[in-house]
Write an enzyme that holds these catalytic residues in place. Sequence first.
Site, mmCIF file in Angstrom:
data_model
loop_
_atom_site.group_PDB
_atom_site.id
_atom_site.type_symbol
_atom_site.label_atom_id
_atom_site.label_comp_id
_atom_site.label_asym_id
_atom_site.label_seq_id
_atom_site.Cartn_x
_atom_site.Cartn_y
_atom_site.Cartn_z
ATOM 1 N N ASP A 1 35.374 52.214 34.221
ATOM 2 C CA ASP A 1 33.919 52.359 34.304
ATOM 3 C C ASP A 1 33.239 51.687 33.116
ATOM 4 O OD1 ASP A 1 34.392 53.928 36.545
ATOM 5 O OD2 ASP A 1 34.439 55.782 35.379
ATOM 6 N N GLY B 1 34.391 26.343 47.947
ATOM 7 C CA GLY B 1 34.229 27.778 48.116
ATOM 8 C C GLY B 1 35.346 28.562 47.458
ATOM 9 N N PRO C 1 38.645 31.098 47.040
ATOM 10 C CA PRO C 1 39.918 31.142 47.783
ATOM 11 C C PRO C 1 39.827 32.105 48.963
ATOM 12 C CG PRO C 1 40.286 31.360 45.412
ATOM 13 C CD PRO C 1 38.818 31.470 45.622
ATOM 14 N N THR D 1 38.460 31.577 51.973
ATOM 15 C CA THR D 1 37.306 31.478 52.872
ATOM 16 C C THR D 1 37.575 30.582 54.067
ATOM 17 O OG1 THR D 1 36.425 29.771 51.385
ATOM 18 C CG2 THR D 1 35.576 32.007 51.127
ATOM 19 N N GLY D 2 38.752 29.964 54.154
ATOM 20 C CA GLY D 2 39.120 29.221 55.358
ATOM 21 C C GLY D 2 38.925 27.726 55.257
ATOM 22 N N LYS D 3 39.020 27.154 54.065
ATOM 23 C CA LYS D 3 38.813 25.699 53.910
ATOM 24 C C LYS D 3 39.923 24.920 54.614
ATOM 25 C CE LYS D 3 38.619 26.117 49.413
ATOM 26 N NZ LYS D 3 38.562 27.598 49.311
ATOM 27 N N GLU E 1 34.917 62.306 39.346
ATOM 28 C CA GLU E 1 34.506 61.606 40.569
ATOM 29 C C GLU E 1 33.230 62.207 41.164
ATOM 30 O OE1 GLU E 1 35.768 58.864 41.250
ATOM 31 O OE2 GLU E 1 37.482 59.020 39.909
#
Length: 617
Positions: free
Chosen positions: A509, A213, A215, A217-219, A433
Site C-alpha cells: 500500500d 503497443g 506486450p 495486445t496482439g501485434k 482489509e
Amino acid sequence: MEKKQNQRPQQSWLNWNTFFWVMLLLLIINSFVYPKFGQPTVKDTDYATFISYVDHGKVNKVVVKDDIIYFTVGKEQFKTVEVDDPQLSDRLLKAKSPNKSGRIEFTKTLPQKNSPLLDFIIWWILPALIFFGLWQWGAKRMMKGGAGGGGFLSLGKSGAKVYAERDVKTTFADVAGQDEAKETLKEIVDFLHNPKKYTRLGAKLPKGALLVGPPGTGKTLIARAVAGEAHVPFFSISGSAFVQMFVGMGAAKVRDLFQQAQQKAPCIIFIDEIDAIGKSRDQAMGNDEREQTLNQLLTEMDGFDATKGLVILAATNRPETLDKALLRPGRFDRRIIMELPDLEGRKAILQVHLKDVKHSDIDLDKVGRATAGSSGADIANIVNEAALRAVRLNKNEIDTDDLLESVETVIAGEQKKGAVISPEEKRIISYHEIGHAMVAACQSHSAPVEKITIVPRTSGALGYTMQVDAGEKHLMSKEEMLNRIATLTGGRAAEEVMCHTVTTGASNDIEKATQLAREMITIYGMSDKYGMMQLEEVRNRYLGGNTSLTCSAETARDIDKEVARIIHEAHEKATRIITEHKAEMDAATAILLKKETITGEEFMKVLEDNSPEPVAE
C-alpha cells in the site's frame, strides 16, 4: 513452410552428397577392416612361454615383424613382444621342430617405407582434397539451403519462417479488441486484392506499417491475420535474428530476406521486436554490426517496388528508441497504435476465447469489468485458468465464478489453503482489509468494493480488497487520485485505530500510494506549488513506464516533501473515517473472520445495518 517445388532440388542434392560421403566412409572402413578378413586368430603370450615351446621342439615357424614375434605351434598362432635376446637366433637354429625338415622356419621382415610421392599424397594432397570438398559442400548449403538452414552453414541466410498462403489460417475474426487497428490494416488487404481500385487514382500501397503497443495486445496475431486475409505468403522473423557476431552478417540476412520476399511477391514481411536492430544511431554508443544491418534495412525498404504487393509489418514496444530514418514516410508510412482493450474490447476478446471451451451463460459485463487493464494475452490466460479450475472441480463447463476466480488467480496467485495464520494475525489482517473497504465506501468518487478476502495467496498477499469501477474510465480527476491514496492508507490506519499497532502488511500500500502521489506532482501537474510543469520524463511507456527526474536536486527535495504531505493528509483522512465508524468496523471484521471472504454487497449491508445515519464523507 516453403512450397514443394522449391524444396525438391535441395533435397535431391542433399541425397547425392549423403550417398557420396557414406561411400567414402565405407571405403575408409574397408581399408582397415578387409585386410584382416580370413586371417586366423592370433593369441597373445609371453616371451618365456615362447622360449619354452622352442626348447620343447613344438614351434613350426617364427616370423619377427615390427618388434613382434609371430610363431605357430601346430595349427595355432601366437605372438609375443620381441626382447633384447642375443642368443635367440642360435637357439632357433639349434632347436628341433615338428616340420619335415626338423628345423624351425625363421625369418625377419624389415619394415617397408612408402615412397616420398605416396607419403606426399597421403599426408598433404588427400587432406587438402577433403577440406576443399567440405568447403564446397558448406558453400552450396549456404547458397541453396534456404531459410531453414542451421549452424554456421546458414550464415547469411535470413532465417525467416516462411508460411505459404494456405498455411496461414488466422483471420481478422480471430482478432478482437483492436477494431481501429483492423480497420487500418483492412485497407492494405483490400489493396493487395484490388490494386487497380487504388492505382487508377495514383494511390500507392503503403510500404510499411509499424504496430506499437504493450506486450500481449496482439501485434503478432494481427500481422498473421493480415496475411491470412490477403491469402499471400507470410515471412516472420524476429529483430534479434539479424544480430550476429560477425560484422556484415546481419546485413546479409536482410538482403536475403528481401530477395526471397520479392521472388514470392505479393507477400508480407513481419519483423517482430524491430527495436533490436532499429535503435537510433548514436555515435557515443555505436555498434558497427547493428548499424550496418539498419542501413541495409533502410536501403532495401527504399529499393523494392511497392506495386508488386510487398508489405512490411513491424512490431515494437519501444517506438521512442527507433531511428528517425526508419520512421519517415516512404518506409514505415503508418503507425498503428494497439493499446490495452477497453471494456467492450475485453468482452469481445472473451467471446473469441470462450469459443474454444465449453461454458454456460457467462456474465461478460461482470468479467470484463473485473479484467480492467488486462491485455488480450492476459484474458486468454484467464479463460484457460478458468477451464483448468472447472476440471479440478469436476464441472462439465465453466461459469462466471470460474472466470472471476481465475482473474484473482492471475493477479494474486493461487489460494494458500494450507497456510497457518495465528488468530491475532488473522484479526489484524481482517481489520486491515476492512479498513481499505471502509475508507473506499465512505468517500465519493471511489470505485465500489467488489470483494474482501483474508485468504492468503501464493503471491505473498495475506488478503486483499478488490474494487471494480462500474464503467470504463479514461480520465482520473485530482479528487479521485487523492481518494485512492486515502483508500491505500486505510489499512494502516485501521491497524493503528483498531489494533493499536502497525505491521509490515502495508508495504505494498505504501509503495502504491507513494508512486501515485509522485505522479500527481511530477507528471500530471496536480501540485499547487509547481502547477503544469513537467518534473519527470516517462520512458518505455509500453513496458512499465520507467521515469527519470528532469529537475534540479533542490526541486527533487521539494517533490519529496510534497509527496510526504499528500500521503500524510490522506492518512489523517483515513484515520478520521475509521475512528468515526468503529462499530461498523467491528461488525464487518467479525463477519470476515467467520467467512474469510465477503462480497461488496455483504459489506455494504453490514455498513448500513450498523450505521446510525446515512454513510457520508
